[in-house]
Motif scaffolding. Structure first.
Motif, short mmCIF file in Angstrom:
data_model
loop_
_atom_site.label_atom_id
_atom_site.label_comp_id
_atom_site.label_asym_id
_atom_site.label_seq_id
_atom_site.Cartn_x
_atom_site.Cartn_y
_atom_site.Cartn_z
N ARG A 13 0.82 -1.21 0.00
CA ARG A 13 0.00 0.00 0.00
C ARG A 13 0.86 1.26 0.00
O ARG A 13 0.54 2.25 -0.67
N ASP A 14 1.96 1.24 0.74
CA ASP A 14 2.76 2.44 0.96
C ASP A 14 3.98 2.50 0.05
O ASP A 14 5.05 2.99 0.44
N ILE A 15 3.82 2.05 -1.18
CA ILE A 15 4.95 2.01 -2.10
C ILE A 15 5.43 3.42 -2.44
O ILE A 15 6.63 3.64 -2.68
N ALA A 16 4.55 4.41 -2.44
CA ALA A 16 4.96 5.78 -2.73
C ALA A 16 5.90 6.30 -1.66
O ALA A 16 6.89 6.99 -1.96
N GLU A 17 5.63 5.97 -0.40
CA GLU A 17 6.50 6.41 0.69
C GLU A 17 7.88 5.73 0.61
O GLU A 17 8.90 6.36 0.90
N VAL A 18 7.90 4.46 0.23
CA VAL A 18 9.18 3.77 0.07
C VAL A 18 10.00 4.44 -1.03
O VAL A 18 11.21 4.66 -0.89
N HIS A 19 9.34 4.78 -2.12
CA HIS A 19 10.05 5.44 -3.22
C HIS A 19 10.58 6.81 -2.79
O HIS A 19 11.73 7.18 -3.11
N ALA A 20 9.77 7.57 -2.07
CA ALA A 20 10.22 8.88 -1.59
C ALA A 20 11.40 8.73 -0.64
O ALA A 20 12.35 9.53 -0.68
N PHE A 25 20.69 7.67 8.69
CA PHE A 25 19.63 8.17 7.83
C PHE A 25 18.27 7.66 8.27
O PHE A 25 17.28 8.41 8.26
N ILE A 26 18.19 6.40 8.65
CA ILE A 26 16.92 5.83 9.10
C ILE A 26 16.37 6.61 10.29
O ILE A 26 15.17 6.93 10.36
N VAL A 27 17.24 6.93 11.26
CA VAL A 27 16.81 7.69 12.43
C VAL A 27 16.33 9.08 12.02
O VAL A 27 15.27 9.56 12.48
N ARG A 28 17.09 9.75 11.17
CA ARG A 28 16.72 11.09 10.73
C ARG A 28 15.40 11.06 9.94
O ARG A 28 14.56 11.95 10.09
N ALA A 29 15.25 10.06 9.09
CA ALA A 29 14.03 9.96 8.29
C ALA A 29 12.80 9.74 9.17
O ALA A 29 11.72 10.28 8.90
N ALA A 30 12.96 8.94 10.22
CA ALA A 30 11.84 8.73 11.14
C ALA A 30 11.50 10.01 11.88
O ALA A 30 10.33 10.41 11.96
N ALA A 31 12.52 10.67 12.43
CA ALA A 31 12.28 11.88 13.21
C ALA A 31 11.67 13.00 12.38
O ALA A 31 10.90 13.82 12.88
N SER A 32 12.00 13.04 11.08
CA SER A 32 11.56 14.14 10.22
C SER A 32 10.57 13.69 9.15
O SER A 32 10.46 14.31 8.09
N HIS A 33 9.83 12.64 9.42
CA HIS A 33 9.00 12.04 8.38
C HIS A 33 7.97 13.00 7.80
O HIS A 33 7.60 12.91 6.63
N PRO A 70 5.30 12.08 0.96
CA PRO A 70 4.54 12.73 -0.12
C PRO A 70 3.05 12.78 0.19
O PRO A 70 2.50 11.92 0.88
N GLU A 71 2.42 13.80 -0.34
CA GLU A 71 0.98 13.98 -0.19
C GLU A 71 0.39 14.45 -1.51
O GLU A 71 1.09 15.01 -2.36
N GLU A 123 -0.77 15.29 -5.03
CA GLU A 123 -0.24 14.99 -6.36
C GLU A 123 1.15 14.38 -6.27
O GLU A 123 1.50 13.49 -7.07
N THR A 124 1.96 14.83 -5.31
CA THR A 124 3.31 14.27 -5.14
C THR A 124 3.23 12.79 -4.77
O THR A 124 4.04 11.98 -5.23
N LEU A 125 2.25 12.42 -3.96
CA LEU A 125 2.05 11.02 -3.60
C LEU A 125 1.75 10.18 -4.84
O LEU A 125 2.32 9.10 -5.04
N ARG A 126 0.88 10.69 -5.69
CA ARG A 126 0.54 9.95 -6.92
C ARG A 126 1.74 9.84 -7.86
O ARG A 126 1.93 8.81 -8.51
#
Length: 344
Positions: free
Chosen positions: A209-216, A309-317, A322-323, A325-328
């Motif tokens: 379901r969350d493939i867009a977030e993985v790509h981002a 990077f994983i820690v920073r990405a979680a803290a700043s998610h 994406p939301e 149009e960017t999500l699409r």
């Protein structure tokens, strides 16, 4: 709590030293005990950072397969780095106010002590969840129920999950699935010559379901580290498998639309170590671990940027997810990148 190494598992002794260094900033919790003929090994979770369920979380796992000790080594190396900075690094403390960190460095202590991929009962923990592949997976490799004498054994049909697998699931459910956003990284070795970042599914070739977030997420890492050598891909692009724990946990999170849980797997390409030192192929550990000291140290250094990077990405998610149009757009790019082309 004290971690005793009476049974000769050096990783537990190293963990005890890290906990001593981290002091009151780190909490250690025993999730389970694994009994091998009267010897008991603890399955330990270490937490630090903000316990408020309103903040995001990042978790790091190692040692699911007892032979793959390098996975535990990279998790312990990153945890040791944090522990050494807790007494003086005010920027680290500032970051920890906005994120919860969870570590399970030795998921399978019994298998690690015995030098086996499986746990002491002969069950492959990463084939043990109640999830079946939608298509036929590779024979044996994808998980089977023929018996514990063969590798990749799933366990008996209808049986409860093994105590180690249940402990991993419990800490994820309590510390991560309760939050709006969380990332997990599970560290393995032994597949190919490249380091790969896998994401679900292993049980189906369909996108999550969350493939867009993985790509981002992969895109911002590419921007930060344009010379990295990781290959991002769904695990199903390489092979399908029954019983994947991360498929099971991701589907638990997927059932709650407002929660986002991204389980990732670091699959370190151990064939390169064998290529550089062919004699390793004659060692039980040589196919899965760098046996020469300078190569071990190189591996520990190589993945530090990815962990951070994983820690920073979680803290700043909230700043990169994406939301609209960017999500699409990210969803379309992800489908084109991972599901409409043939595997490399």
């Amino acid at each position: 709590m004290a971690v005793r190494d009476e049974l000769g598992l050096s990783e537990l002794a190293e963990l005890e030293g890290i906990l001593d260094q981290g002091g009151s900033y780190m909490e250690c919790r025993e999730l389970a005990q694994v009994d091998i003929g009267g010897r008991c090994f603890p399955v330990l979770a270490i937490t630090l950072g903000n316990p408020d369920p309103g903040v995001p979380a990042a978790a790091f796992f190692g040692g699911v397969h007892g032979l793959e000790r390098i996975g535990t080594a990279v998790v312990l190396s990153y945890l040791r780095n944090l522990a050494s900075r807790l007494r003086w690094d005010r920027l680290l403390h500032f970051k920890l106010e906005s994120v919860r960190l969870v570590f399970l460095p030795v998921v399978n202590p019994g298998g690690m002590w015995r030098g086996t991929r499986a746990n002491p009962a002969g069950v492959d923990l990463m084939r043990n969840a109640p999830v079946d592949a939608e298509e036929r997976p590779p024979f044996l490799l994808g998980g089977h129920r023929f018996g514990a004498r063969l590798p990749w054994y799933r366990g008996a049909a209808g049986a409860a999950m093994e105590i180690e697998a249940a402990a991993l699931c419990r800490i994820v459910e309590e510390e991560m699935l309760t939050r709006d956003f969380s990332i997990a990284l599970d560290c393995h070795s032994g597949f190919g010559i490249l380091d790969r970042i896998w994401f679900p599914y292993a049980c189906t070739r369909r996108p999550i379901r969350d493939i867009a977030e993985v790509h981002a997420l992969s895109e911002i890492f590419d921007q930060m580290h344009p010379c990295h050598r990781y290959v991002f891909e769904p695990q199903s692009r390489q092979y399908l498998a029954h019983g994947d724990l991360w498929d099971f946990l991701y589907r638990r999170a997927e059932a709650v639309p407002e929660k986002l849980f991204l389980p990732l797997t670091l699959e370190m390409g151990s064939w390169m170590w064998v290529k550089k030192n062919p004699r390793q192929v004659f060692s039980r550990y040589g196919i899965f671990n760098p046996l020469i000291e300078h190569r071990q140290q190189r591996v520990l250094r190589r993945h530090f940027a990815w962990f951070d990077f994983i820690v920073r990405a979680a803290a700043s998610h909230r700043h990169w997810r994406p939301e609209g149009e960017t999500l699409r757009q990210h969803q379309e790019l992800a489908l084109q990148r991972w599901y409409r082309n043939k595997p490399s």
